[in-house]
Design a protein around this motif. Structure first.
Motif, PDB file in Angstrom:
ATOM      1  N   UNK A  46     -36.521   6.011  -6.682  1.00 45.15           N
ATOM      2  CA  UNK A  46     -36.588   4.926  -7.665  1.00 45.15           C
ATOM      3  C   UNK A  46     -37.789   4.004  -7.452  1.00 45.15           C
ATOM      4  N   UNK A  47     -38.856   4.515  -6.805  1.00 44.55           N
ATOM      5  CA  UNK A  47     -40.111   3.763  -6.711  1.00 44.55           C
ATOM      6  C   UNK A  47     -40.606   3.480  -8.125  1.00 44.55           C
ATOM      7  N   UNK A  48     -41.240   2.307  -8.339  1.00 44.25           N
ATOM      8  CA  UNK A  48     -41.652   1.935  -9.699  1.00 44.25           C
ATOM      9  C   UNK A  48     -43.149   1.774  -9.836  1.00 44.25           C
ATOM     10  N   UNK A  49     -43.631   2.009 -11.074  1.00 44.65           N
ATOM     11  CA  UNK A  49     -45.007   1.689 -11.443  1.00 44.65           C
ATOM     12  C   UNK A  49     -44.942   0.521 -12.410  1.00 44.65           C
ATOM     13  N   UNK A  50     -45.721  -0.517 -12.128  1.00 38.17           N
ATOM     14  CA  UNK A  50     -45.771  -1.728 -12.946  1.00 38.17           C
ATOM     15  C   UNK A  50     -46.651  -1.448 -14.179  1.00 38.17           C
ATOM     16  N   UNK A  51     -46.021  -1.353 -15.360  1.00 36.51           N
ATOM     17  CA  UNK A  51     -46.782  -1.063 -16.595  1.00 36.51           C
ATOM     18  C   UNK A  51     -47.921  -2.063 -16.801  1.00 36.51           C
ATOM     19  N   UNK A  52     -47.584  -3.363 -16.627  1.00 35.48           N
ATOM     20  CA  UNK A  52     -48.574  -4.401 -16.915  1.00 35.48           C
ATOM     21  C   UNK A  52     -49.792  -4.259 -16.011  1.00 35.48           C
ATOM     22  N   UNK A  53     -49.533  -4.076 -14.701  1.00 35.43           N
ATOM     23  CA  UNK A  53     -50.643  -3.938 -13.741  1.00 35.43           C
ATOM     24  C   UNK A  53     -51.446  -2.670 -14.028  1.00 35.43           C
ATOM     25  N   UNK A  54     -50.734  -1.591 -14.409  1.00 29.33           N
ATOM     26  CA  UNK A  54     -51.409  -0.327 -14.720  1.00 29.33           C
ATOM     27  C   UNK A  54     -52.319  -0.499 -15.937  1.00 29.33           C
ATOM     28  N   UNK A  55     -51.806  -1.163 -16.995  1.00 26.72           N
ATOM     29  CA  UNK A  55     -52.598  -1.329 -18.212  1.00 26.72           C
ATOM     30  C   UNK A  55     -53.774  -2.278 -17.991  1.00 26.72           C
ATOM     31  N   UNK A  56     -53.607  -3.282 -17.107  1.00 21.49           N
ATOM     32  CA  UNK A  56     -54.741  -4.144 -16.728  1.00 21.49           C
ATOM     33  C   UNK A  56     -55.838  -3.298 -16.088  1.00 21.49           C
ATOM     34  N   UNK A  57     -55.431  -2.395 -15.190  1.00 27.53           N
ATOM     35  CA  UNK A  57     -56.412  -1.533 -14.513  1.00 27.53           C
ATOM     36  C   UNK A  57     -57.108  -0.619 -15.527  1.00 27.53           C
ATOM     37  N   UNK A  58     -56.342  -0.112 -16.503  1.00 28.14           N
ATOM     38  CA  UNK A  58     -56.938   0.752 -17.539  1.00 28.14           C
ATOM     39  C   UNK A  58     -57.935  -0.048 -18.384  1.00 28.14           C
ATOM     40  N   UNK A  59     -57.596  -1.312 -18.711  1.00 29.71           N
ATOM     41  CA  UNK A  59     -58.533  -2.184 -19.455  1.00 29.71           C
ATOM     42  C   UNK A  59     -59.844  -2.334 -18.679  1.00 29.71           C
ATOM     43  N   UNK A  60     -59.719  -2.568 -17.373  1.00 29.90           N
ATOM     44  CA  UNK A  60     -60.911  -2.757 -16.534  1.00 29.90           C
ATOM     45  C   UNK A  60     -61.766  -1.486 -16.517  1.00 29.90           C
TER      46      UNK A  60
END
Ligand SMILES: *Cc1c(COP(=O)(O)O)cnc(C)c1O
Length: 443
Positions: free
Chosen positions: A195-209
């Motif tokens: 049940x490890x999670x990926x933070x959508x918001x942090x991931x999408x910030x990284x994709x924006x960058x």
């Protein structure tokens, strides 16, 4: 008269009553199926046919133009007319319409399996020389497909292991983009079996960058099998593609294998075309079974999650042995709880726990269970137990397994629809049998 007829024909895609918006669960009994086309039959028949008659030669030409994408569709409902069951058929279109409603996405494409959905996403987006970034751990089949098979097609792979760490995810994307075009970021959250999670918001910030730095935006795809669509909707939170093994909670009865991808109609275009070209479409009979399953997915997932909470609480307090829970509501790593509360609305019913006991005792516990069945898979109406280190993850090298915490003491549960008191009674007798005289008493 004609207006009346048109109204009846489109009313089968009702999303509101006057201005009251319908809830997805209410739409599962009717959306996307018009009884008028099937002798008034309340439930859709199974359309056991390979091919469909065109009203005219002109229709045949038009359907091929639209389905192949050579001509834009007339409206958002227009999928181009029925042609041949490898491309489309009424039962699969009902399933696609309804899964899209549940996910809160514009469109959905269904597949003969979850892996069929995932491989079509990869093959539609990646070409030799391209790069993919993925989160680890992933479902075993996906990890093998990405790690082992994609390099054989000339695709370069890069992974990150901490989905709560935005900087780490950005570093993995930068390393990939340096290697050649970064086309796809593929994640699974929560991930099986911890049940490890990926933070959508942090991931999408990284994709924006990355988009700013390289001038190219990779597509994001999330395997949403574990919590979606009831407790996590990836597309409304900004992920481009939400991927499902429909075999699990959506199917929900451990009696079929299927997959799906949700997203915008346009982003699914290449995926829909490749499905038809490769021949990965879902068959009418399985589609019909899924349309039946979707009528109960909300109550099934809610009930299983409630029972899962009760079972987790019992395991946490059990009198026999100290057990560390990987249930979303018990995990405390970093900002896990903030991410869980922000992007999920419930814990689902698949989780694991770890005991400090030798494999022989863990096997003794599994063998003593009378109600839980020992099997791989999850999300069915019956509760299942699985020992990942010796089964689903046995192909993963020891060190990689240790790195994500898949040890001999880790046991995964998928809680089904039995009464939670009965599940707890079963666990109680099996814990006592295997761990009765254990370190918890001694400690
Ligand atoms: C089962 C599963 C898959 C594979 O789906 P199939 O329907 O078995 O092909 C992919 N991802 C996750 C998270 C799964 O649990």
């Amino acid at each position: 008269m004609d207006d009346d007829k048109t109204k009846k024909m489109t009313s089968y895609k009702k999303t509101t009553i006057n201005n009251h918006p319908l809830k997805p669960e209410s739409m599962m009994m009717s959306y996307g199926y018009n009884p008028k086309f099937s002798e008034g039959s309340v439930k859709p028949p199974v359309f056991l046919t390979s091919t469909f008659v065109f009203d005219s030669a002109e229709d045949g030409e038009e359907f091929f133009h639209v389905t192949s994408g050579r001509k834009p569709r007339a409206s958002t409902d227009d999928l181009g007319g029925l042609i041949y069951s490898r491309f489309n058929h009424p039962n699969v279109e009902i399933v696609e319409d309804r899964i899209a409603v549940l996910e809160g996405a514009e469109s959905c494409v269904a597949f003969a399996s979850g892996m069929g959905a995932i491989s079509t996403v990869l093959l539609s987006l990646l070409r030799p020389g391209d790069n993919i970034v993925y989160s680890s751990p992933l479902y075993g089949g996906t990890e093998v497909l990405i790690r082992k098979m994609m390099p054989e097609f000339g695709v370069k792979t890069h992974c990150f292991t901490d989905g709560l760490d935005g900087d780490g995810m950005l570093e993995a994307m930068r390393a990939a983009a340096k290697d050649g075009p970064l086309k796809l970021v593929f994640i699974e959250t929560p991930a099986n079996p911890t049940n490890a999670m990926v933070d959508f918001e942090a991931l999408l910030d990284a994709v924006d960058t990355i988009e700013k730095e390289t001038g190219h935006r990779p597509v994001t795809a999330c395997d949403n099998t574990m919590l979606g669509p009831q407790f996590q909707r990836a597309v409304p939170q900004g992920i481009d593609l939400s991927v499902y093994s429909v075999t699990k909670y959506l199917g929900g009865h451990s009696d079929l294998v299927a997959g799906a991808v949700c997203g915008s109609y346009d982003s699914l275009g290449p995926i829909r075309s490749l499905r038809g070209a490769m021949g990965f479409n879902l068959d009418p009979h399985t589609s019909w079974m899924i349309s039946r399953s979707l009528e109960t997915v909300t109550i099934r997932m809610e009930r299983a999650a409630d029972s899962g909470r009760k079972v987790a609480a019992w395991i946490d307090e059990n009198p026999y042995i100290k057990a560390k829970l990987h249930h979303p509501e018990y995990k405390t790593h970093g900002n896990y709880q903030d991410v869980y509360k922000r992007q999920c609305t419930g814990p689902g019913s698949t989780f694991s726990f770890v005991v400090d006991a030798p494999k022989t005792d863990v096997f003794k516990f599994i063998n003593a269970l009378q109600l839980f069945k020992s099997a791989v898979s999850l999300g069915g109406s019956e509760s299942l137990i699985c020992h990942p280190a010796s089964t689903t993850h046995s192909g993963v090298p020891d060190d990689a397994r240790a790195a994500v915490g898949v040890t001999d003491g880790l046991v995964r549960l998928s809680i089904g629809l039995e009464h939670p008191d009965d599940l707890i009674a079963d666990l109680d007798q099996a814990f006592r049998h295997a761990f009765g005289a254990s370190q918890k008493d001694a400690a």
